[in-house]
Scaffold this active site. Structure first.
Site, PDB file in Angstrom:
ATOM      1  N   ALA A 207      -8.911  16.762 -11.806  1.00 37.08           N
ATOM      2  CA  ALA A 207      -8.049  15.745 -12.247  1.00 37.08           C
ATOM      3  C   ALA A 207      -7.824  14.830 -11.027  1.00 37.08           C
ATOM      4  O   ALA A 207      -8.198  15.428  -9.875  1.00 37.08           O
ATOM      5  CB  ALA A 207      -6.850  16.069 -12.887  1.00 37.08           C
ATOM      6  N   HIS A 208      -7.274  13.726 -11.273  1.00 38.66           N
ATOM      7  CA  HIS A 208      -7.060  12.798 -10.064  1.00 38.66           C
ATOM      8  C   HIS A 208      -6.207  13.408  -8.961  1.00 38.66           C
ATOM      9  O   HIS A 208      -4.997  14.298  -9.097  1.00 38.66           O
ATOM     10  CB  HIS A 208      -6.244  11.540 -10.428  1.00 38.66           C
ATOM     11  CG  HIS A 208      -5.190  11.566 -11.420  1.00 38.66           C
ATOM     12  ND1 HIS A 208      -4.522  10.663 -12.046  1.00 38.66           N
ATOM     13  CD2 HIS A 208      -4.174  12.480 -11.599  1.00 38.66           C
ATOM     14  CE1 HIS A 208      -3.449  10.852 -12.660  1.00 38.66           C
ATOM     15  NE2 HIS A 208      -3.207  12.092 -12.287  1.00 38.66           N
ATOM     16  N   ASN A 209      -6.529  13.070  -7.785  1.00 36.75           N
ATOM     17  CA  ASN A 209      -5.872  13.542  -6.404  1.00 36.75           C
ATOM     18  C   ASN A 209      -5.842  14.992  -6.263  1.00 36.75           C
ATOM     19  O   ASN A 209      -4.930  15.371  -5.603  1.00 36.75           O
ATOM     20  CB  ASN A 209      -4.322  13.015  -6.652  1.00 36.75           C
ATOM     21  CG  ASN A 209      -4.238  11.583  -6.484  1.00 36.75           C
ATOM     22  OD1 ASN A 209      -4.026  10.928  -7.411  1.00 36.75           O
ATOM     23  ND2 ASN A 209      -4.855  10.901  -5.367  1.00 36.75           N
TER      24      ASN A 209
END
Length: 345
Positions: A243-245
């Site tokens: 997922a993001h980051n």
């Protein structure tokens, strides 16, 4: 079983591994095979003691093995302390993909006028290279793959067929992206107003270090603000969701169907088994191994091996245990009460 298009000699193999060899160095080798199946123009390897029984009868041109097994080898030998690593290295010499790489741009590919293409780049049929892209030397972009605007891909990297690299992605050298993977898709970001969802624009990117491999149909989402960061020499299996980051440290490995929620940091030299799930905003320190199908909901700050869940068992026994799981809190309270009473007496 694998075969090279052009014969490679035993001398070539020994030189590639930087090891001594005492057989016919000029003998041509056309492939690799198991001890049992190898013929006189193939090299076999012995990395698992379970296959020692096949060594005496092998017909291989030579065998890659540990020095301790050399005296039992009936054919020329290539001795190395780590035969499996040696096998991995020489397998590259026989990879049929290398022989099929013809530098140039296929007539059906679409390449932006301002894209920068390095020496020996291969762009196959129906690939799309958007504006502002930079491809390093000897990059291969497979059929039907897309490289989004302002992305860069380092020397020697390979995108197999139907890979999607979205805009603003940075990919290092010698990276391999298997078919169907998506690098830099939007992260799962939405705000709820009590009645419905509102999308949050994902403004960050993705950075992959050198020597990364991403398996087929895996997704690495772009960051919401900063970038999603994958370190050097990270190996990611098929059908993995990052997922993001998320940040993953150098030399870590993720087996199939791992899922990592947003903003979690995984350290260096970590190994996540198949089906492992990591909740969001966690920190996993260096040197952690999580066994298959485990769910991690808290940070892990000490290296070691971690597991969760229960293994498969007879359904009747599992149902009984499931009932007991629900009783654990009550049992703990009763035990605490008994211990307090025991101390007071």
């Amino acid at each position: 079983m694998t075969h090279a298009s052009h014969p490679i000699t035993l001398a070539d193999i020994a030189r590639h591994l930087d090891i001594a060899f005492d057989g016919d160095a000029s003998r041509p080798i056309r492939g690799l095979a198991t001890l049992k199946e190898a013929g006189p123009d193939q090299v076999a390897f012995l990395a698992n003691r379970a296959y020692l029984k096949d060594l005496a009868s092998t017909r291989a041109a030579a065998v890659l093995l540990h020095p301790e097994h050399g005296k039992n080898c009936p054919v020329p030998r290539l001795e190395t302390e780590n035969p499996y690593l040696g096998y991995a290295r020489i397998s590259q010499l026989f990879d049929p993909l290398r022989a099929r790489d013809v530098p140039g741009v296929h007539d059906t590919a679409v390449v932006a006028e301002d894209a920068v293409l390095g020496e020996g780049v291969v762009i196959q049929a129906n690939a799309v290279i958007e504006s502002g892209v930079t491809l390093g030397a000897h990059v291969v972009v497979g059929a039907g793959s897309v490289v989004g605007a302002d992305s860069s891909i380092g020397d020697g990297s390979r995108l197999h067929a139907n890979v999607t690299v979205c805009h603003g992605v940075v990919i290092g050298k010698r990276v391999v992206l298997q078919s169907g993977c998506v690098i830099g898709g939007d992260g799962f970001g939405f705000a709820h107003d009590g009645a419905g969802w509102h999308k949050i624009a994902q403004l960050g990117g993705v950075v992959l270090g050198d020597d990364v491999e991403v398996g087929s149909c895996s997704s690495i989402d772009r960051g919401a603000l900063g970038d999603t960061l994958i370190g050097c020499d990270v190996k990611i299996d098929s059908q993995v969701q990052i997922a993001h980051n998320v940040t993953i440290g150098d030399h870590s490995a993720l087996a199939g169907c791992v899922g990592i929620a947003g903003s979690t940091r995984v350290g260096k030299h970590c190994m996540l088994g198949g089906g492992v799930g990591l909740s969001g905003h966690l920190t996993i320190c260096d040197g952690v191994q999580v066994t298959g199908m485990s769910l991690v909901t808290n940070s892990i700050l000490e290296p070691g091996v971690y597991s969760s869940g229960t293994g498969a068992m007879n359904n009747t026994q599992w149902r009984k245990n499931a009932v007991r799981f629900k009783q654990l809190d009550d049992i703990a309270k009763r035990l605490n009460k008994l211990e307090k009473n025991s101390r007071s007496e």
